[in-house]
Design an enzyme around this catalytic site. Structure first.
Site, PDB file in Angstrom:
ATOM      1  N   ASP A 106       0.843  -1.198   0.000  1.00  0.00           N
ATOM      2  CA  ASP A 106       0.000   0.000   0.000  1.00  0.00           C
ATOM      3  C   ASP A 106       0.875   1.244   0.000  1.00  0.00           C
ATOM      4  O   ASP A 106       2.040   1.224   0.412  1.00  0.00           O
ATOM      5  CB  ASP A 106      -0.958  -0.001   1.191  1.00  0.00           C
ATOM      6  CG  ASP A 106      -0.246   0.048   2.535  1.00  0.00           C
ATOM      7  OD1 ASP A 106       0.703  -0.744   2.733  1.00  0.00           O
ATOM      8  OD2 ASP A 106      -0.639   0.854   3.406  1.00  0.00           O
ATOM      9  N   GLU A 156      -0.144  -1.047   5.730  1.00  0.00           N
ATOM     10  CA  GLU A 156       0.900  -0.585   6.644  1.00  0.00           C
ATOM     11  C   GLU A 156       0.799   0.903   6.930  1.00  0.00           C
ATOM     12  O   GLU A 156       1.020   1.348   8.057  1.00  0.00           O
ATOM     13  CB  GLU A 156       2.277  -0.928   6.059  1.00  0.00           C
ATOM     14  CG  GLU A 156       3.454  -0.704   7.000  1.00  0.00           C
ATOM     15  CD  GLU A 156       4.064   0.687   6.918  1.00  0.00           C
ATOM     16  OE1 GLU A 156       4.951   0.990   7.733  1.00  0.00           O
ATOM     17  OE2 GLU A 156       3.658   1.483   6.025  1.00  0.00           O
TER      18      GLU A 156
END
Length: 369
Positions: A73, A135
């Protein structure tokens, strides 16, 4: 064109901006790529279009595996315009794109390094890749991976976050708190009939500005505190009855988050309700540990001055993964430029990417002997 550059470009083409994340397509692509090259791959979901991945190359010898971890991400593009394609463009020695430094280039580099050195891995104890989503918003994917998956036995962990290929032995912890004040609404022309929640918040913010989370750490230095968001009131001609503001505290191993929160809650008093949004402990490995020193030796050739123990202020998935893995030694080591993380026109140097692939390969071979 190197295989790590090709793979990095392929990963960058996927929009994995978080929120909402949408890592599933990118994660499935990487899963297929790894499967085609001999990895045993398991995907697990933690929400709509959200996936984590565990991939392993088993070895023939007993013993713990060498582990790599990274996330797919990325943060949003920001409001400023990009001069280069945010989903991957090579110009000179730079690979531009959101997530190039933080940290799709590193994922590509260690995945390719594992494939390149597959024979050594098969003759050793094996490697495992722990690839997460979520994350950037507080290690949501890593937490889901821990909660829903049996993690393998791991002897050491490399986190591919951006360090310009400098070995880093730790990072600060993160404690994110949401503070809320509640008042009583009234007409803006008769404020004496209400209780202004913004005024209550302003008093609290004044106290926070002079609050110290604790004593400095020898390596991580002073802990920090920052108010990063505030919201209150619905319209100009009413007394606001609710205000929220979010506090970002970065800590060190000598500090305990529960104690920091209690001290701050006591300081702010009964007019402020405090809830925890993110609680990630600091990470610090022992510099003199044998494997850490071996990684230092591999990295030294890339840096002119003698290596010294360093930490980074940002958090990583290691905050959660390390305790779940039994706290093996951990190095944060990646080709990305730390200064480019989350920046407009983010880039990773192609020379650093190539160095990282070679560096990871050397560490893999060293582990398998």
């Amino acid at each position: 064109m190197s295989q790590s550059l090709i793979l990095a470009q392929q990963l960058l083409r996927f929009d994995t901006i978080n929120p909402p994340g949408n890592e599933a397509a990118c994660m499935q692509f990487l899963a297929d790529w790894l499967t085609q090259r001999g990895f045993d791959v398991t995907l697990s979901t933690f929400g709509e279009n959200r996936l984590n991945l565990i991939a392993s190359l088993p070895g023939s010898l007993p013993g713990p595996k060498l582990a790599f971890t990274g996330h797919l991400d990325t943060v949003p593009l920001g409001n400023a315009g990009w001069q280069y394609d945010p989903f991957g463009e090579v110009v000179g020695d730079r690979l531009y794109g959101r997530g190039s430094s933080d940290m799709k280039a590193a994922v590509a580099a260690f995945a390719v390094a594992c494939v390149t050195h597959q024979q050594a891995i098969q003759q050793g104890s094996g490697v495992v890749l722990l690839i997460t989503g979520g994350e950037e918003t507080g290690c949501d994917g890593a937490q889901a991976l821990i909660d829903t998956t049996d993690l393998p036995e791991v002897g050491a962990l490399i986190v591919g976050e951006p360090t310009s290929n400098y070995p880093v032995i730790g990072h600060k912890g993160a404690l994110w708190l949401r503070c809320e004040t509640r008042g009583k609404t009234a007409h803006g022309a008769m404020p004496e009939l209400g209780i202004n929640a913004i005024y209550l918040a302003a008093e609290a913010l004044g106290k926070i500005q002079h609050f110290s989370p604790g004593a400095p750490h020898p390596l991580m230095k002073q802990p920090t505190i920052n108010v990063g968001r505030i919201a209150g009131g619905l319209n100009i001609n009413s007394v606001p009855d609710r205000t929220q503001f979010d506090v970002d505290i970065r800590s060190a191993p000598n500090l305990h988050h529960a104690a920091i929160r209690q001290q701050l809650t006591t300081l702010l008093g009964e007019s402020v309700t405090v809830t925890t949004l993110v609680d990630l402990p600091a990470v610090l490995s022992e510099e003199n540990q044998a494997w850490i020193q071996s990684v230092y030796q591999h990295c030294q050739a890339l840096h002119d001055a003698p290596l010294t123990p360093r930490i980074v202020p940002y958090f990583t998935d290691a905050s959660l993964l390390l305790p779940a893995l039994g706290t093996p030694p951990c190095i944060i080591l990646g080709p990305g430029e730390p200064s480019m993380a989350h920046q407009t026109d983010e880039y990773c140097l192609l020379t650093r990417l190539a160095e990282a692939e070679t560096l990871y390969g050397a560490v893999i071979n060293d582990w398998m002997r």
